[in-house]
Design a protein around this motif. Structure first.
Motif, PDB file in Angstrom:
ATOM      1  N   GLU A  18     -70.466  45.321 -48.141  1.00 58.99           N
ATOM      2  CA  GLU A  18     -69.965  46.548 -47.491  1.00 58.99           C
ATOM      3  C   GLU A  18     -69.895  46.070 -46.213  1.00 58.99           C
ATOM      4  OE1 GLU A  18     -71.029  51.257 -47.395  1.00 58.99           O
ATOM      5  OE2 GLU A  18     -72.608  49.879 -48.105  1.00 58.99           O
ATOM      6  N   LEU A  19     -68.709  46.395 -45.397  1.00 58.03           N
ATOM      7  CA  LEU A  19     -68.839  46.256 -43.948  1.00 58.03           C
ATOM      8  C   LEU A  19     -68.092  47.392 -43.068  1.00 58.03           C
ATOM      9  CD1 LEU A  19     -67.515  42.535 -43.980  1.00 58.03           C
ATOM     10  CD2 LEU A  19     -69.714  43.171 -43.561  1.00 58.03           C
ATOM     11  N   THR A  20     -68.358  47.590 -41.990  1.00 59.04           N
ATOM     12  CA  THR A  20     -67.535  48.431 -41.131  1.00 59.04           C
ATOM     13  C   THR A  20     -66.168  47.715 -41.003  1.00 59.04           C
ATOM     14  OG1 THR A  20     -68.279  47.532 -39.075  1.00 59.04           O
ATOM     15  CG2 THR A  20     -69.607  49.488 -39.969  1.00 59.04           C
ATOM     16  N   CYS A  21     -65.242  48.410 -40.325  1.00 61.21           N
ATOM     17  CA  CYS A  21     -64.150  47.856 -40.039  1.00 61.21           C
ATOM     18  C   CYS A  21     -64.455  46.729 -38.812  1.00 61.21           C
ATOM     19  CB  CYS A  21     -63.033  48.814 -39.589  1.00 61.21           C
ATOM     20  SG  CYS A  21     -62.107  49.591 -41.119  1.00 61.21           S
ATOM     21  N   SER A  22     -65.122  47.019 -37.747  1.00 61.13           N
ATOM     22  CA  SER A  22     -65.509  46.140 -36.759  1.00 61.13           C
ATOM     23  C   SER A  22     -66.227  45.048 -37.170  1.00 61.13           C
ATOM     24  CB  SER A  22     -66.382  47.087 -35.646  1.00 61.13           C
ATOM     25  OG  SER A  22     -65.804  47.924 -35.300  1.00 61.13           O
ATOM     26  N   GLU A  23     -66.941  45.144 -38.313  1.00 61.32           N
ATOM     27  CA  GLU A  23     -67.595  43.853 -38.766  1.00 61.32           C
ATOM     28  C   GLU A  23     -66.579  43.110 -39.494  1.00 61.32           C
ATOM     29  OE1 GLU A  23     -72.218  45.577 -39.546  1.00 61.32           O
ATOM     30  OE2 GLU A  23     -70.651  46.002 -41.212  1.00 61.32           O
TER      31      GLU A  23
ATOM     32  N   SER B 183     -64.299  38.160 -40.318  1.00 60.21           N
ATOM     33  CA  SER B 183     -63.230  37.377 -40.795  1.00 60.21           C
ATOM     34  C   SER B 183     -62.415  36.782 -39.740  1.00 60.21           C
ATOM     35  CB  SER B 183     -62.156  38.153 -41.448  1.00 60.21           C
ATOM     36  OG  SER B 183     -61.594  39.332 -40.383  1.00 60.21           O
ATOM     37  N   ASP B 184     -62.953  37.092 -38.505  1.00 58.55           N
ATOM     38  CA  ASP B 184     -61.963  36.587 -37.282  1.00 58.55           C
ATOM     39  C   ASP B 184     -60.668  37.106 -37.469  1.00 58.55           C
ATOM     40  OD1 ASP B 184     -61.789  34.920 -34.816  1.00 58.55           O
ATOM     41  OD2 ASP B 184     -61.484  33.183 -35.555  1.00 58.55           O
TER      42      ASP B 184
END
Length: 161
Positions: free
Chosen positions: A134-139, A144-145
């Motif tokens: 689970e990740l925020t869009c920023s993360e 993912s670079d």
């Protein structure tokens, strides 16, 4: 093994403990949504395509989004043609069902579709057909670079949050 590469990658970021592993398959959007008990749109599916120069790149999109061929061609100057299963493994290092934009086998560009931006968090796979994170869009963009946000999908529900 793909999962070990992804796990090692997240370990370097001190984020390894966030990887979720399931006893059931999460290879499809529906399977992942069921395992995670979220709506399918929150599954961040990683799609792999051939580039105009014969290399490959990834587009990560929301689970309810479909590629818009005209928008795709306008953005990437090539018709949307997905990688063959063998090329998916060669380019990404991940098997189909576990493809993710992390710890890639080759230095391939990653793009994020704006269909993901409507959610606080999303769930991409982690290199296997029974894992996610689970990740925020920023993360997601950071880990993912990703090169950029693109608008290459259609048929997603902008009202879902």
């Amino acid at each position: 093994m793909a999962s070990e590469h992804v796990r090692s990658y997240f370990q370097t970021l001190q984020y390894e403990e966030h990887i979720l592993t399931f006893s059931e398959q999460t290879a499809t959007v529906v399977q992942a949504a069921n395992a995670l008990q979220v709506i399918p749109a929150r599954i961040a599916k990683t799609l792999s395509f051939y580039a105009a120069d014969g290399t490959a790149f990834l587009v990560v999109a929301a689970g309810d989004a479909k590629i818009d061929n005209a928008a795709f061609k306008a953005a990437f100057q090539v018709k949307a043609k997905m990688l063959s299963p063998d090329d998916v493994l060669t380019y990404t290092g991940h098997p189909i069902g576990g493809v993710c934009p992390f710890a890639l086998a080759t230095n391939m560009p990653v793009f994020l579709d704006i269909s993901l931006k409507r959610f606080q968090t999303v769930f991409p796979a982690c290199g296997t057909a029974n894992s996610a994170i689970e990740l925020t869009c920023s993360e997601l963009k950071q880990f993912s670079d990703a090169k950029d946000w693109v608008n290459v999908c259609k048929a997603w529900d902008a009202e879902l949050k």
